[in-house]
Structure formats: C-alpha cells, structure tokens
Design an enzyme around this catalytic site. Sequence first.
Site, PDB file in Angstrom:
ATOM      1  N   HIS A 170       0.838  -1.202   0.000  1.00  0.00           N
ATOM      2  CA  HIS A 170       0.000   0.000   0.000  1.00  0.00           C
ATOM      3  C   HIS A 170       0.872   1.249   0.000  1.00  0.00           C
ATOM      4  O   HIS A 170       1.400   1.670   1.028  1.00  0.00           O
ATOM      5  CB  HIS A 170      -0.904  -0.001   1.223  1.00  0.00           C
ATOM      6  CG  HIS A 170      -2.114   0.865   1.078  1.00  0.00           C
ATOM      7  ND1 HIS A 170      -2.232   1.838   0.113  1.00  0.00           N
ATOM      8  CD2 HIS A 170      -3.292   0.905   1.783  1.00  0.00           C
ATOM      9  CE1 HIS A 170      -3.409   2.438   0.225  1.00  0.00           C
ATOM     10  NE2 HIS A 170      -4.063   1.883   1.232  1.00  0.00           N
ATOM     11  N   TYR A 175      -1.010   7.244   3.149  1.00  0.00           N
ATOM     12  CA  TYR A 175      -0.390   6.453   4.204  1.00  0.00           C
ATOM     13  C   TYR A 175       1.134   6.512   4.054  1.00  0.00           C
ATOM     14  O   TYR A 175       1.658   7.203   3.191  1.00  0.00           O
ATOM     15  CB  TYR A 175      -0.966   5.045   4.194  1.00  0.00           C
ATOM     16  CG  TYR A 175      -2.466   5.051   4.397  1.00  0.00           C
ATOM     17  CD1 TYR A 175      -3.031   5.739   5.480  1.00  0.00           C
ATOM     18  CD2 TYR A 175      -3.328   4.430   3.500  1.00  0.00           C
ATOM     19  CE1 TYR A 175      -4.409   5.789   5.657  1.00  0.00           C
ATOM     20  CE2 TYR A 175      -4.711   4.486   3.674  1.00  0.00           C
ATOM     21  CZ  TYR A 175      -5.242   5.168   4.755  1.00  0.00           C
ATOM     22  OH  TYR A 175      -6.602   5.225   4.929  1.00  0.00           O
ATOM     23  N   ARG A 326     -16.504  -1.018  -4.037  1.00  0.00           N
ATOM     24  CA  ARG A 326     -17.806  -0.664  -3.478  1.00  0.00           C
ATOM     25  C   ARG A 326     -18.975  -1.280  -4.233  1.00  0.00           C
ATOM     26  O   ARG A 326     -20.023  -1.547  -3.643  1.00  0.00           O
ATOM     27  CB  ARG A 326     -17.955   0.858  -3.417  1.00  0.00           C
ATOM     28  CG  ARG A 326     -16.963   1.479  -2.446  1.00  0.00           C
ATOM     29  CD  ARG A 326     -17.163   2.965  -2.249  1.00  0.00           C
ATOM     30  NE  ARG A 326     -16.098   3.501  -1.399  1.00  0.00           N
ATOM     31  CZ  ARG A 326     -16.036   4.768  -1.019  1.00  0.00           C
ATOM     32  NH1 ARG A 326     -16.966   5.632  -1.413  1.00  0.00           N
ATOM     33  NH2 ARG A 326     -15.048   5.180  -0.249  1.00  0.00           N
TER      34      ARG A 326
END
Length: 368
Positions: A170, A175, A326
């Site tokens: 990631h 992040y 989603r």
Amino acid sequence: MSPSKTGYLCSDNGHATDWHLVHIGGFATRGVGAICIEATSVLPNGRISPEDAGLWTDSQIEPLKRIVNFCHAQGTLVGVQLTHGGRKTSTFAPFVHLNAAKTRRATTWTASQQENGWPDDVIAPSAISFSKDYPNPKEMAEEDLTRVEDAFLAAVERCKKIGFDFIDIHGAHGYLLHEFVSSLSNTRTDQYGGSLENRIRYPLRITSSIRKAWQKPLFYRLSATDWAEGPEKDENGEWRQWGLEQSTILVGEIEKLGVDLVDVSTGGNWEKQSIPIGPGYQVPFAEALKKAHPKLVCSAVGLITSPKQAESYLQDGKTDVIFIAREFLRNPHWAMYAAQELGVAIKPANEYERAWMDVLAPKPAAEN
C-alpha cells in the site's frame, strides 16, 4: 475485488474474526476470481484505527489462513494489502468517531490512549499532521525506518505460512509510503527528502526488500496524484505536489524491481483535495501509466460500476485489470451479474448455481 476498509471489526488487537470469514468468503462463493483483503498493518502503530487488521504477530496467522483456505476451496485467489498508515493512524473507525462526537461533543479523529489509540507513537516522514483533527506525528529516525522495513519482511514470512497468492504493497491514499513520495508530507533534509530521487528512496527500499523475500506475484498500489491545487512544479521548476509526472518515474523504478502489477488509485494525502468524481474518474491515470510503461500490468479503480463499462476499459487498452470494491459491497453477486450482462458463462458455487443457470445459459437460436 479491491481491498476496502469495511470491517473495523478485528478483535484482540488486529486479529481477523468470523465476520471476516463470512464477509470475504461470501464473495468467493459468488464467483469472484481474486480478492485482496483489506489494508493489514505490519505494526500495531501502523493501524489506521484500533479495530484494524494486523499481521505483526504469529497469532494473527491462523484466522487469516482459515479465510484463505475457504476461498481456495471455492477456486478463488486471495491476496493481502500490507501497509503502515504513517501520520493517518491512531484515529477512530468511522462508526466509533460518530459515537465519540456525540458523547464528547468533539469532532477530532484522534483516538487517545484511553480510547485504545497511540497518539504519542504516530510516526511519519516529517512532523506534519494530516489535519488539525489528526495526531501530530514524530519524524522517523533511521531506527524507525529499519523497524518498519523489518516489520514488512516479517509480515511477508507470515503471508507465506497463510498461503496468500499475492501481496499488494500500500503506497497510496496518504499512508506512510505515499507520505514519503509527496513533498506535501515530506520536508526531510536527509537522503529521504528533497529531490524526487530521495523522496522515492524509502518506498523503493521497502519494495526491493519484499520482492527479494516474496516469490509470488507482487502488486504496488499508488496514488497517481495528490489532487492538490496548482501545477506539479512551481515557477522555479521545484516540485510542489505529487502528480502524474512523478508517478510515471516511480512506476518505472518499481518495474525495474520486478513488481508484477501497479494498482493505480489517487488522492488521500491532502486534506483539501478536490476530486472531480465521476464514472471511471481514475482510469485516465492508469491509462497514462500503462502508455508510459507498456510492458507493466496496470489496474484501474474508481467508480467502475457496470460490466460493460469495465469491459470497455479492457478492450480499449486503457488498463489490463479491473479492481472493483464498493460495487461488490452493494451487490455481492456482481460477478455473476457481469457474466449475465456480457453473455459469458461462469460457474459459481453450487449453492448459487440454480439461481443463475437459466440466465447464464446460452439462448437458443430464434426460429424462422
């Protein structure tokens, strides 16, 4: 299926539960070909929230192995997204934040130590918080850099024992690894800050170490732009923000290290980001990176909701792979729906086959 933060339901400090088995396993029984499990932190202080998944201790192996074994029995590949959240950690899970806002009459996202957070142990490339409502991070020293790298490698060894089919690093959404590459969050003056070469040094260091330790497919998720205002460079040619030009260079270096797929997303590192959201709004970034590095496999994400829309991106050569998140959450049967819509046959698990066999069966030729 793209990794998505949907649970915030890990127990006992980062351990997967029966909820995760049912949640992830349900997609495997409905014909999904490959699933990437949600962001899983390599250290306790790398979790976004106290309820997030982790892979920093051996006791976390068995709950994940149970999920992987079940998915494999359905013919589905399973990977995991390894991460450290950097300055966006020690925050409330969304539903906890709502409750805290009601009871404390506060809007901060920071979880205190009394609320199972770790605000005094939040680390980042530079001591710059994401916003006034987020923790104030400490700038990482060399020992912090080494500790995080060692934690990634230890997590990789646990991935081998679990039986994951791929790992997704990631490096997106604000992040830790994204924080290093962007000058909005990295103002260091050592070998890990300043120039583009320096800012991408630590993410490449992590990627290189993982590539040497992991023999199966390796993915890298990046944000191709910060969606910050203004151009990537100022009038003096200095980088202002992270954007497509720099992403193209990073992807080229990632490709040299032997990464098999670049998972192209955007945003997450600038509080005031303004994103023109619409169907397939992130696909052009995947297309641009694919064009710059034609031998590298790229995937696209972002408001891809219909089967024909997804298939068009593949047929037009804009991307090699579609990651959907989603829409699967809204419709767990989306894979079978897509097969029906596109007129192809798949074989879902027997438990659901009867419900779909008629609509997926070839239609007889019309009589004269």
